[in-house]
Motif scaffolding. Structure first.
Motif, mmCIF file in Angstrom:
data_model
loop_
_atom_site.group_PDB
_atom_site.id
_atom_site.type_symbol
_atom_site.label_atom_id
_atom_site.label_comp_id
_atom_site.label_asym_id
_atom_site.label_seq_id
_atom_site.Cartn_x
_atom_site.Cartn_y
_atom_site.Cartn_z
ATOM 1 N N PRO A 109 9.893 33.234 11.741
ATOM 2 C CA PRO A 109 8.765 32.524 12.370
ATOM 3 C C PRO A 109 9.061 31.911 13.728
ATOM 4 C CG PRO A 109 8.847 32.033 10.034
ATOM 5 C CD PRO A 109 10.093 32.802 10.343
ATOM 6 N N GLY A 110 10.312 31.569 14.004
ATOM 7 C CA GLY A 110 10.616 30.909 15.269
ATOM 8 C C GLY A 110 11.037 31.826 16.395
ATOM 9 N N PHE A 111 10.916 33.151 16.202
ATOM 10 C CA PHE A 111 11.436 34.067 17.224
ATOM 11 C C PHE A 111 10.772 33.887 18.581
ATOM 12 C CE2 PHE A 111 10.733 38.022 19.581
ATOM 13 C CZ PHE A 111 12.029 38.237 20.022
ATOM 14 N N LEU A 112 9.457 33.978 18.633
ATOM 15 C CA LEU A 112 8.774 33.903 19.930
ATOM 16 C C LEU A 112 9.038 32.569 20.616
ATOM 17 C CD1 LEU A 112 5.280 35.609 19.498
ATOM 18 C CD2 LEU A 112 7.245 36.423 20.812
ATOM 19 N N ILE A 130 20.704 39.405 15.614
ATOM 20 C CA ILE A 130 20.064 40.357 14.711
ATOM 21 C C ILE A 130 20.533 40.102 13.284
ATOM 22 C CG2 ILE A 130 19.725 42.821 14.229
ATOM 23 C CD1 ILE A 130 20.819 43.262 17.153
ATOM 24 N N ALA A 131 19.607 40.261 12.340
ATOM 25 C CA ALA A 131 19.955 40.199 10.925
ATOM 26 C C ALA A 131 19.579 41.519 10.284
ATOM 27 C CB ALA A 131 19.225 39.056 10.234
ATOM 28 N N GLU A 132 20.414 42.004 9.379
ATOM 29 C CA GLU A 132 20.096 43.175 8.579
ATOM 30 C C GLU A 132 19.697 42.674 7.197
ATOM 31 O OE1 GLU A 132 22.917 46.659 10.446
ATOM 32 O OE2 GLU A 132 23.541 45.651 8.616
ATOM 33 N N GLU A 133 18.455 42.916 6.831
ATOM 34 C CA GLU A 133 17.930 42.453 5.559
ATOM 35 C C GLU A 133 18.236 40.972 5.340
ATOM 36 O OE1 GLU A 133 19.507 45.135 2.602
ATOM 37 O OE2 GLU A 133 17.900 46.567 2.968
ATOM 38 N N GLY A 134 18.144 40.209 6.419
ATOM 39 C CA GLY A 134 18.321 38.768 6.318
ATOM 40 C C GLY A 134 19.744 38.292 6.499
ATOM 41 N N TYR A 135 20.712 39.212 6.613
ATOM 42 C CA TYR A 135 22.112 38.790 6.738
ATOM 43 C C TYR A 135 22.631 39.130 8.137
ATOM 44 C CZ TYR A 135 21.895 38.291 1.726
ATOM 45 O OH TYR A 135 21.548 37.897 0.469
ATOM 46 N N PRO A 136 23.110 38.136 8.881
ATOM 47 C CA PRO A 136 23.594 38.404 10.235
ATOM 48 C C PRO A 136 24.718 39.435 10.235
ATOM 49 C CG PRO A 136 23.362 36.054 9.863
ATOM 50 C CD PRO A 136 23.169 36.717 8.527
ATOM 51 N N ARG A 137 24.701 40.303 11.220
ATOM 52 C CA ARG A 137 25.697 41.365 11.312
ATOM 53 C C ARG A 137 27.064 40.821 11.705
ATOM 54 N NH1 ARG A 137 22.802 46.399 14.354
ATOM 55 N NH2 ARG A 137 24.704 47.418 13.691
ATOM 56 N N GLY A 138 27.115 39.700 12.365
ATOM 57 C CA GLY A 138 28.384 39.116 12.730
ATOM 58 C C GLY A 138 29.008 39.699 13.977
ATOM 59 N N PRO A 177 21.437 32.678 20.148
ATOM 60 C CA PRO A 177 22.371 33.079 19.096
ATOM 61 C C PRO A 177 21.803 33.083 17.675
ATOM 62 C CG PRO A 177 22.939 30.904 19.940
ATOM 63 C CD PRO A 177 21.864 31.432 20.818
ATOM 64 N N ALA A 178 20.648 32.477 17.458
ATOM 65 C CA ALA A 178 20.068 32.475 16.113
ATOM 66 C C ALA A 178 19.604 33.887 15.740
ATOM 67 C CB ALA A 178 18.889 31.508 16.054
ATOM 68 N N ALA A 179 19.822 34.275 14.482
ATOM 69 C CA ALA A 179 19.410 35.596 13.987
ATOM 70 C C ALA A 179 17.940 35.527 13.583
ATOM 71 C CB ALA A 179 20.272 36.023 12.808
ATOM 72 N N LEU A 180 17.059 35.852 14.503
ATOM 73 C CA LEU A 180 15.622 35.687 14.305
ATOM 74 C C LEU A 180 14.864 37.001 14.220
ATOM 75 C CD1 LEU A 180 15.094 32.725 16.807
ATOM 76 C CD2 LEU A 180 15.268 32.601 14.303
ATOM 77 N N ALA A 181 15.576 38.125 14.320
ATOM 78 C CA ALA A 181 14.957 39.442 14.189
ATOM 79 C C ALA A 181 15.661 40.198 13.071
ATOM 80 C CB ALA A 181 15.054 40.220 15.497
ATOM 81 N N ARG A 182 14.885 40.794 12.176
ATOM 82 C CA ARG A 182 15.442 41.461 11.004
ATOM 83 C C ARG A 182 15.293 42.975 11.134
ATOM 84 N NH1 ARG A 182 12.173 37.814 8.313
ATOM 85 N NH2 ARG A 182 11.089 39.457 7.177
ATOM 86 N N TYR A 183 16.418 43.663 10.999
ATOM 87 C CA TYR A 183 16.445 45.117 11.060
ATOM 88 C C TYR A 183 16.290 45.687 9.661
ATOM 89 C CZ TYR A 183 18.395 49.812 11.792
ATOM 90 O OH TYR A 183 18.594 51.162 11.834
ATOM 91 N N GLU A 184 15.402 46.653 9.512
ATOM 92 C CA GLU A 184 15.154 47.250 8.204
ATOM 93 C C GLU A 184 16.160 48.364 7.927
ATOM 94 O OE1 GLU A 184 14.414 48.414 4.762
ATOM 95 O OE2 GLU A 184 13.200 46.726 5.462
ATOM 96 N N LEU A 185 17.058 48.113 6.979
ATOM 97 C CA LEU A 185 18.068 49.109 6.621
ATOM 98 C C LEU A 185 17.518 50.217 5.734
ATOM 99 C CD1 LEU A 185 21.206 46.929 5.815
ATOM 100 C CD2 LEU A 185 21.027 48.660 7.592
#
Length: 295
Positions: A96-99, A119-127, A197-205
């Motif tokens: 919700p806070g991305f924009l 970026i987060a993959e399914e909610g988990y940051p890639r690191g 640096p916050a993971a605010l976008a989720r990539y669909e695996l």
């Protein structure tokens, strides 16, 4: 309705399963001064109807004959009413806070041509991207790209200035894989970018129909763009060095993909063309492993 300060462009092609979630994540943004342009690129499923059902008055679905993802994004950018354009693929989603975070970064750094988040993959940051510290301004994005495993600006974590995107030439029509990497590198030559640096976008695996999962060993178009920028003489000193570093990274990544497909001779040629650099030690190791194992 308020005038939008950002236009969200969502290319859509046969993503009925995912697009409702993507649209809902836009509608849930804490920053509500946006328009959402869903660019239906000739879908033959019920994706356009699902997008309409998940949206509200700020959401418009614009339908065109199939022209590919680059054409869809360019059509959306051309139709954008706001001076800022954000991109979100139909099978990804935002927190919700991305924009709000991206617009805040652009406000903090008015000379930045784009802002992107972790970026987060399914909610988990890639690191692979820094998660600590505050918003930062990146003057040499190609160097950042090369030293962060090719991660950074991406088709679902970026807000950019429309004028800068158009000046960079937009997305390359007809290119179906790596088109966004090429675009973001060209955009970065227009000015600095800002990183949240916050993971605010989720990539669909889970979407196995994604081109990034189906197409592997494709020569990166960005290599030609980097070569052209270096030849233009507009880059000098450390910025020229950063562009060369990015080109070497792309060659090594391409070499690894070629080796995985059994195209060893081509892979060796690409790896040999990459300039030896300590900053690319991990990329060299990945290419070497692929050449030895084929995996």
């Amino acid at each position: 309705m308020q005038e939008p300060i950002v236009s969200v462009v969502m290319p859509l092609y046969n993503k009925e399963r995912y697009v409702g979630r993507a649209v809902a994540s836009v509608m849930a943004q804490t920053e509500g001064r946006f328009e959402l342009l869903v660019i239906d690129d000739g879908s033959v499923d019920a994706g356009p109807a699902a997008a309409k059902a998940a949206g509200d008055g700020r959401c418009r679905v614009l339908s065109y004959p199939n022209g590919g993802v680059s054409a869809a994004r360019n059509r959306g950018a051309a139709a954008a009413a706001a001076p800022l354009v954000a991109f979100l693929d139909a099978d990804d989603a935002w927190e919700p806070g991305f924009l709000a975070a991206a617009l805040g970064a652009l406000g903090r750094y008015p000379d930045a041509v784009a802002a992107f988040c972790n970026i987060a993959e399914e909610g988990y940051p890639r690191g692979s991207l820094p998660r600590r510290g505050g918003v930062r301004r990146i003057l040499d994005y190609p160097r950042w790209f090369a030293t962060h495993r090719g991660l950074g600006l991406w088709s679902s974590n970026t807000v950019c200035r429309k004028a800068a995107l158009l000046a960079a030439g937009g997305f390359p029509p007809g290119v179906q894989n790596g088109e966004d990497t090429d675009t973001w590198l060209r955009l970065s030559f227009q000015g600095p970018v800002a990183y949240v640096p916050a993971a605010l976008a989720r990539y669909e695996l889970g979407d196995q129909d994604s081109l990034s999962k189906r197409v592997r060993a494709v020569r990166p178009r960005a290599l030609d763009s980097l070569r052209a920028e270096l030849a233009s003489g507009r880059l000098a000193g450390s910025r020229a060095d950063g562009a060369r570093l990015a080109a070497s990274y792309l060659r090594l990544a391409y070499a690894a993909a070629l080796a995985q497909e059994g195209r060893r001779r081509e892979a060796l040629k690409e790896a040999a063309a990459a300039r030896p650099r300590p900053a690319l030690a991990r990329a060299y190791a990945r290419a070497a492993y692929a050449l030895i194992s084929g995996r």
